[in-house]
Design a protein around this motif. Structure first.
Motif, PDB file in Angstrom:
ATOM      1  N   TYR A   5      -0.413 -28.112  -6.287  1.00  0.00           N
ATOM      2  CA  TYR A   5       0.332 -29.353  -6.067  1.00  0.00           C
ATOM      3  C   TYR A   5       1.471 -29.045  -5.102  1.00  0.00           C
ATOM      4  CZ  TYR A   5      -2.103 -31.510  -9.979  1.00  0.00           C
ATOM      5  OH  TYR A   5      -3.067 -32.028 -10.797  1.00  0.00           O
ATOM      6  N   PHE A   7       4.813 -30.419  -2.734  1.00  0.00           N
ATOM      7  CA  PHE A   7       5.843 -31.444  -2.555  1.00  0.00           C
ATOM      8  C   PHE A   7       6.734 -31.032  -1.389  1.00  0.00           C
ATOM      9  CE2 PHE A   7       4.509 -31.499  -6.918  1.00  0.00           C
ATOM     10  CZ  PHE A   7       4.314 -32.844  -7.181  1.00  0.00           C
ATOM     11  N   LEU A  13       5.336 -38.587  -1.727  1.00  0.00           N
ATOM     12  CA  LEU A  13       4.344 -38.344  -2.781  1.00  0.00           C
ATOM     13  C   LEU A  13       3.929 -36.885  -2.830  1.00  0.00           C
ATOM     14  CD1 LEU A  13       0.745 -39.598  -1.924  1.00  0.00           C
ATOM     15  CD2 LEU A  13       2.428 -39.009  -0.221  1.00  0.00           C
ATOM     16  N   GLY A  14       3.295 -36.528  -3.935  1.00  0.00           N
ATOM     17  CA  GLY A  14       2.775 -35.179  -4.084  1.00  0.00           C
ATOM     18  C   GLY A  14       1.356 -35.099  -3.552  1.00  0.00           C
ATOM     19  N   LEU A  15       1.004 -33.929  -3.028  1.00  0.00           N
ATOM     20  CA  LEU A  15      -0.326 -33.732  -2.458  1.00  0.00           C
ATOM     21  C   LEU A  15      -1.012 -32.560  -3.140  1.00  0.00           C
ATOM     22  CD1 LEU A  15       0.693 -34.008   1.299  1.00  0.00           C
ATOM     23  CD2 LEU A  15      -0.444 -35.781  -0.066  1.00  0.00           C
ATOM     24  N   VAL A  16      -2.319 -32.474  -2.966  1.00  0.00           N
ATOM     25  CA  VAL A  16      -3.052 -31.291  -3.415  1.00  0.00           C
ATOM     26  C   VAL A  16      -3.498 -30.550  -2.154  1.00  0.00           C
ATOM     27  CG1 VAL A  16      -5.066 -30.432  -4.664  1.00  0.00           C
ATOM     28  CG2 VAL A  16      -3.831 -32.435  -5.509  1.00  0.00           C
TER      29      VAL A  16
END
Lengths: 80, 641
Positions: A5, A7, A13-16
């Motif tokens: 994860y 940031f 927003l959070g990303l993968v």
């Protein structure tokens, strides 16, 4: 490849993001900035945090023991 | 010996009829009954028989058993005239009825011919001798003035609402098991004072709802044509697409929740009000489906009015996760507090007031009327929640506080997205009268805190975070969703310089941190060709919260509030501390659900964005979301190339 994860400071927003085990944190920082670049302009002077703790910019993903779905933050500060 | 309430009711009814009501009843309706010669005496005898039976045996006997005994003998009673006899046989499927289509068609044609000739039919209630006209008249008169020979409304409504009785063949715990009725499980004595402030009768309900439906459809006839929608600001249509997809089938799920309460609610007045609630929710399903899906002729994205909940779109996954628990899985008590008190009283009732006003400003009369019509229903059945909550607060205040805390947060996240987008981004600037934050502060925060204080409850433990999120959350989600617009079924707009100035004025604390995101997006559009949506679009996999299933947009751009948890060898991530706490309080309820990221990592959903959007979300190039101007904004001042 290890999914984490991610940031990025300034992002909404959070990303993968998928990381290679031999990637350094400098490279990880670039990777994260590229992933968020549509919303946040890439910039210098950011620092990588792994699970909330600052890490050596030249440490690799493997040497830090990054596990799948760990949290990586790119925040304002010296490093990277 | 315990005496059932049904018996008492029958005795009261029989007494009132004996004391003169019956004589007046005969004078009024005696003509038809006299022709048949049996009905009044039969009715009187049946009532008396019913009360004797009940009193004599001392057994639990629901009143409808007595009503059933009245109805069993009605076949012969209805044979007063040839017309009545034939019509009633056909309706009952008895002798003379036929299932063959041609015969049914002939029968219908005959009925129509009789209607045209002015033949008076008694087919509505053939056993009573009442015609359709007299039934309507009865409803009207008992509702408003009280008809001669029948009890006026105020004299029978309370008796009809309160029809609980003591059980002797079964235990009350078996009739109202905790798994369906909810906890705390209390003897009926704790619920017997349950009382809804806005009482209605079935007659009034049908009459009022019919009038409201007529009003909606009259506006639709006058102002709901495609040309009327073409006159609206195209940005506003995206508010309709968003509501049109998320609203109707969630309302349909609410039918189930209300029906559970209509069976397992602990007091008959609660069950009756929940029955009206279920009927309301049917309206709230059907009206938006009818009004908004028709717009598919205008724009194929409106097809998602029907398709949304049947898809694996990420918004649909989040909405199902919320509404399945809220409306389908909750027991009657949790449903009443979560849906009727928190969601409806706290959010949708007031939201619909605001949306209706907004639609009026935009000039969308059809949506205005639809939302206003739904809001009046919400205001009525939302009252269930307060009455139930009062009892739970008295008996188990910690549980009451837990339910309020949990459901306010869960409802807030979806509400903020649907309404926040509509008010701050999809409403044309000249039509905006207040920001989403101002609306929430004025209409929701103040009244909700007041309601909690009235109940003796505290503000939710995360209240400061909630107030903080008014400045951030929907803006964070909107900017994020803009850059993943192909994953949803509606279009997005980049806020113009005037919009951004307005937002800066309304959100002075948060906008300075959010504005750079829009500057970056504008910069990307300037460098891209018009229409090249994917030049200004995210490609990385987005992370989702393991509780709310929404994108991780908590906190601020400087400090995202995502928080993780390891449990039973599995790692979970949450957008915020409240989501994490809700999960930890009932992990067995949520732990097995896979968020979208887990589906991708497990190979059950594609990782490639286009494959995900087309193969998993069910979107096509024609209906996925785009920039509404394809990046060709006049204020963009794109350099000539």
């Amino acid at each position: 490849m290890i999914p984490v994860y991610a940031f990025v400071a300034g992002d909404t927003l959070g990303l993968v993001v998928l990381l290679d085990e031999d990637q350094t944190m400098v490279s990880v920082a670039e990777r994260l900035q590229a992933s968020a670049s549509v919303r946040v302009a890439p910039r210098r002077g950011l620092m990588v945090l792994h699970q909330g703790r600052p890490v050596d910019p030249y440490a690799t993903v493997a040497s830090l023991g990054v596990r799948p779905l760990d949290r990586i933050d790119l925040v304002e500060g010296e490093g990277g | 010996m315990r005496r059932p309430r049904g018996g008492w009711f029958c005795e009261q009814l029989a007494r009132r009829l004996r004391e003169g009501g019956l004589a007046r009843h005969k004078r009024r309706f005696g003509g038809a009954k006299a022709r048949r010669g049996v009905a009044t005496s039969r009715a009187e005898a049946s009532v008396e028989t019913g009360s004797r039976r009940v009193a004599g045996r001392g057994r639990s006997r629901p009143l409808d058993r007595n009503v059933g005994s009245l109805q069993e003998g009605r076949g012969s009673e209805s044979a007063g005239t040839p017309v009545v006899a034939e019509r009633s046989r056909r309706r009952r499927g008895g002798r003379g009825a036929c299932n063959r289509p041609q015969h049914q068609k002939n029968a219908r044609a005959k009925e129509l011919a009789e209607d045209a000739a002015g033949v008076e039919h008694r087919a509505w209630y053939p056993w009573s001798g009442w015609t359709q006209k007299s039934c309507y008249q009865l409803i009207d008169e008992t509702t408003n003035r009280g008809v001669r020979g029948l009890l006026p409304r105020q004299e029978w409504l309370d008796e009809a609402r309160k029809l609980d009785w003591d059980f002797s063949y079964v235990r009350a715990e078996d009739v109202f098991p905790t798994v369906q009725s909810g906890r705390p499980w209390l003897e009926h004595a704790a619920w017997k004072h349950w009382d809804e402030p806005f009482r209605t009768t079935f007659g009034e309900y049908v009459s009022n709802q019919a009038a409201k439906d007529e009003a909606v459809f009259a506006v639709r006839e006058a102002l709901g044509r495609l040309r009327d929608y073409r006159r609206l600001d195209p940005v506003w249509l995206n508010a309709l697409k968003l509501h049109g997809a998320t609203l109707p089938l969630a309302e349909f799920a609410a039918v189930v929740g209300n029906l559970r309460a209509a069976r397992f609610g602990r007091d008959s007045a609660w069950r009756l009000t929940a029955t009206f609630g279920a009927l309301d929710e049917f309206r709230h399903t059907q009206i938006p489906l009818v009004l908004l899906h028709e717009l598919v002729k205008l724009d194929r994205q409106f097809d998602w009015v029907h398709r949304f909940y049947h898809s694996n779109n990420w918004v649909a996954i989040a909405a199902r996760h919320l509404f399945d628990e809220l409306l389908l899985a909750s027991d009657a008590i949790e449903f009443a507090i979560a849906t009727n008190f928190v969601f409806e009283t706290g959010f949708t009732n007031l939201q619909f007031v605001g949306l209706s006003a907004l639609a009026r400003e935009v000039g969308d009369k059809c949506f205005e009327r639809m939302v206003a019509s739904i809001q009046t229903d919400e205001a009525r059945h939302a009252q269930i929640g307060r009455q139930v909550l009062e009892v739970v607060v008295r008996e188990d205040p910690d549980y009451a506080q837990h339910l309020v805390d949990k459901w306010f947060w869960r409802s807030w996240l979806v509400f903020a997205i649907v309404t926040g987008f509509s008010m701050d981004y999809f409403t044309p600037l000249e039509a905006r009268r207040a920001s989403f934050k101002e609306f929430v502060r004025e209409w929701i925060v103040d009244q909700f805190v007041r309601s909690l204080a009235d109940m003796g409850l505290s503000k939710p433990w995360y209240w400061d975070s909630f107030i903080e999120s008014l400045d951030w959350y929907h803006h964070m989600v909107y900017a994020s969703a803009y850059t993943y617009r192909s994953t949803v079924w509606f279009d997005f707009v980049v806020p113009s310089p005037e919009d951004r100035a307005w937002l800066r004025g309304k959100y002075p604390r948060s906008w300075p941190e959010l504005d750079p995101v829009w500057s970056r997006i504008v910069e990307r559009w300037r460098a891209a060709d018009v229409g090249n949506d994917f030049a200004v679009h995210g490609t990385a996999i987005v992370a989702f919260c393991d509780l709310c299933q929404l994108v991780l947009c908590g906190g601020t751009p400087k400090r995202n509030t995502a928080t993780s948890l390891e449990r039973a060898g599995r790692r979970y991530i949450f957008c915020s501390e409240p989501c994490r706490r809700i999960f930890e309080q009932e992990p067995e309820r949520y732990a097995s659900h896979e968020c979208l990221v887990e589906r991708v990592l497990a190979g059950r959903a594609p990782a490639n964005l286009i494959a995900l959007v087309q193969g998993y979300f069910g979107l096509t190039q024609e209906d996925w979301g785009k920039d509404i101007a394809r990046g060709d904004y006049p204020w963009l001042h794109r350099p000539r190339r």
